[in-house]
Structure formats: C-alpha cells, structure tokens
Motif scaffolding. Structure first.
Motif, short mmCIF file in Angstrom:
data_model
loop_
_atom_site.label_atom_id
_atom_site.label_comp_id
_atom_site.label_asym_id
_atom_site.label_seq_id
_atom_site.Cartn_x
_atom_site.Cartn_y
_atom_site.Cartn_z
N VAL B 37 0.66 -1.29 0.30
CA VAL B 37 0.16 0.23 -0.03
C VAL B 37 0.63 1.55 -0.28
O VAL B 37 1.93 1.28 0.69
N GLN B 38 0.52 1.83 -1.08
CA GLN B 38 0.99 3.48 -0.74
C GLN B 38 0.10 4.58 -0.41
O GLN B 38 -1.01 5.06 -1.07
N VAL B 87 -2.88 3.66 -2.43
CA VAL B 87 -3.04 3.57 -4.45
C VAL B 87 -2.50 1.74 -4.01
O VAL B 87 -1.40 1.86 -3.27
N TYR B 88 -3.09 1.18 -4.20
CA TYR B 88 -2.84 -0.74 -3.48
C TYR B 88 -1.85 -1.06 -4.75
O TYR B 88 -2.54 -1.68 -6.18
N PHE B 89 -1.02 -1.41 -4.52
CA PHE B 89 0.08 -2.82 -5.13
C PHE B 89 0.00 -4.23 -5.01
O PHE B 89 0.27 -4.88 -4.15
N CYS B 90 -0.60 -5.01 -5.76
CA CYS B 90 0.00 -6.92 -5.90
C CYS B 90 0.73 -6.84 -6.64
O CYS B 90 1.59 -6.11 -7.46
N GLY B 103 1.88 -5.23 -10.08
CA GLY B 103 0.53 -5.38 -10.86
C GLY B 103 0.97 -3.13 -11.47
O GLY B 103 1.73 -2.58 -10.96
N GLN B 104 -0.44 -2.62 -11.80
CA GLN B 104 -0.11 -1.79 -12.61
C GLN B 104 -0.41 -0.30 -11.55
O GLN B 104 -0.56 0.82 -11.09
N GLY B 105 -1.31 -1.30 -10.28
CA GLY B 105 -1.30 -0.62 -8.62
C GLY B 105 -2.85 0.00 -9.49
O GLY B 105 -3.30 -0.52 -10.21
N THR B 106 -3.58 -0.18 -7.46
CA THR B 106 -5.49 0.28 -7.81
C THR B 106 -5.58 1.68 -6.94
O THR B 106 -5.76 1.65 -5.79
N ARG B 107 -6.17 2.96 -7.43
CA ARG B 107 -5.74 4.05 -6.77
C ARG B 107 -7.71 3.74 -5.77
O ARG B 107 -8.44 3.61 -6.92
N LEU B 108 -7.66 3.94 -4.30
CA LEU B 108 -8.56 3.53 -3.64
C LEU B 108 -9.20 4.47 -3.02
O LEU B 108 -8.39 5.55 -2.34
#
Lengths: 115, 112
Positions: B37-38, B87-90, B103-108
C-alpha cells in the motif's frame, strides 16, 4: 524498524544534466533495488544489487547506471537526463534470508522532473 | 515471463462499504504473493503476504487468500475507512528470485 532513506523528495534538473539519486538503508540488507513509478504502469525495476559492487539489470535499465560501493548505499545515476525520465523513483532493500526474506522495504521516493 | 494484473482503477467507495480489489498472476513456479500500500506522499509498505497455496494473509482488517487454482490473490476488507484511501499494489516473487513483479496499482478513494 527498517529505515530506507532517499537523498531528495523532489528534484528538478535540465535535459543533459548528470543526476545522482542516493539511497541508504540501515538494516544491513544485502539486496537493494531501484524502481521507477509511472501512472498506469505500476513499478518497473531499473537495477538491483545482491551485494557490494554487484549489479544486475532490471526491466528498464536503458539510460541509467548504478553504483554500490558500500553495503548500505545504492546510487542511481542518470548519465544524461532526458524528459522521458521524469518520474517517481523508489529505492527498496531486502534480506535474502530469514522470515522476511521476500519482503522489500521502500524509501519515500524522489520525484524527479527533467525540463 | 511472470506478470501481475490488477483491476482497473480508480475505485471510489463510501465509508463502511465492502472492498474487493482483484489480482491475478502468471508465474512459472510457486511464487509468494504480496499486497503493498502507498499512502499519499509516501513510499510503499507491505500490507500482507502469503507464501503458499491456500494461505491467507491479513493485516489492518484486510485479507487476501492465495488461490493457486484460479491464480488469484484478491484483496478484501469488510468495512473501509477514509484512512484506507491509498494506492494498492499486488506483487509476486518467485521463490529464490528476490525480485518483485508488480501490478499497475489501484487507486482507492473512500468518501465519508
């Protein structure tokens, strides 16, 4: 706690300049990594190092070089900065042994702008 | 080569909503799987990990189960808070490789 520090949070440079990004870790980790982070692309590995004076190319090494003269310090060098190297640069370290051997610890990042 | 695919973002939810962020992977061996997590203005930090099939990683109310049959590691939380905005990264790491593939990251974004 593991601490990874990077020399600058923000940096602005001109095209053609030589740029040094410094990273220091205080946990005696053997492994150190440099990534760049761009929106929609995630993190991409530029270079990594398994030991002092050792380096391996990552996925996008072109236009970059690295230096690891001491175990705790890993430097990323842009020999001649270009505008397409404007990005967030993240340093990380990890240990190859122990219960946390797969876990990388990241610095806060350096946002580099090349004009 | 190895790869990680995350659901497209950004994701916007209301506080106390249920969260799922999908992650699937391609790997030749038996990787370890991670969620990082960022938070705004910070570097990445490990949220949770799983090292073998059917393992469940958990931390701060987040959970993810290593599903080898579907090559997935979906992130879930039952009730999100505004402070989960990040931003969450797998990511995966092949055994012995010590490199992470992200992965490309998902902004939440969580709205009060």
């Amino acid at each position: 706690d593991v601490k990874v520090t990077q020399s600058s949070r923000y940096l602005v440079k001109r095209t053609g300049e030589k740029v040094f990004l410094e990273c220091v870790q205080d946990m005696d980790h053997e492994n150190m990594f440099w990534y760049r982070q761009d929106p929609g692309l995630g993190l991409r590995l530029i270079y990594f190092s398994y030991d002092v004076k050792m380096k391996e190319k990552g996925d996008i090494p072109e236009g970059y070089s690295v230096s690891r003269e001491k175990k705790e310090r890993f430097s990323l060098i842009l020999e001649s900065a270009s505008t397409n190297q404007t990005s967030m640069y993240l340093c990380a370290s990890s240990s190859p042994t122990g219960p946390y051997r797969d876990t990388q610890y990241f610095g806060p990042g350096t946002r580099l702008t090349v004009l | 080569g190895d790869s990680v695919t995350q659901m497209e973002g950004p994701v916007t939810l209301s506080e106390e909503a249920f969260l799922t962020i999908n992650c699937t992977y391609t790997a030749t061996g038996y990787p370890s799987l991670f969620w990082y997590v960022q938070y705004p203005g910070e570097g990445l930090q490990l949220l949770l990990k799983a090292t073998k099939a059917d393992d469940k990683g958990s931390n701060k109310g987040f959970e993810a189960t290593y599903r080898k049959e579907t090559t997935s590691f979906h992130l879930e939380k039952g009730s999100v808070q505004v402070s989960d905005s990040a931003v969450y990264f797998c990511a995966l790491s092949e055994w012995g490789a010590q490199k992470l593939v992200f992965g490309q990251g998902t902004r939440l974004t969580i709205n009060p």
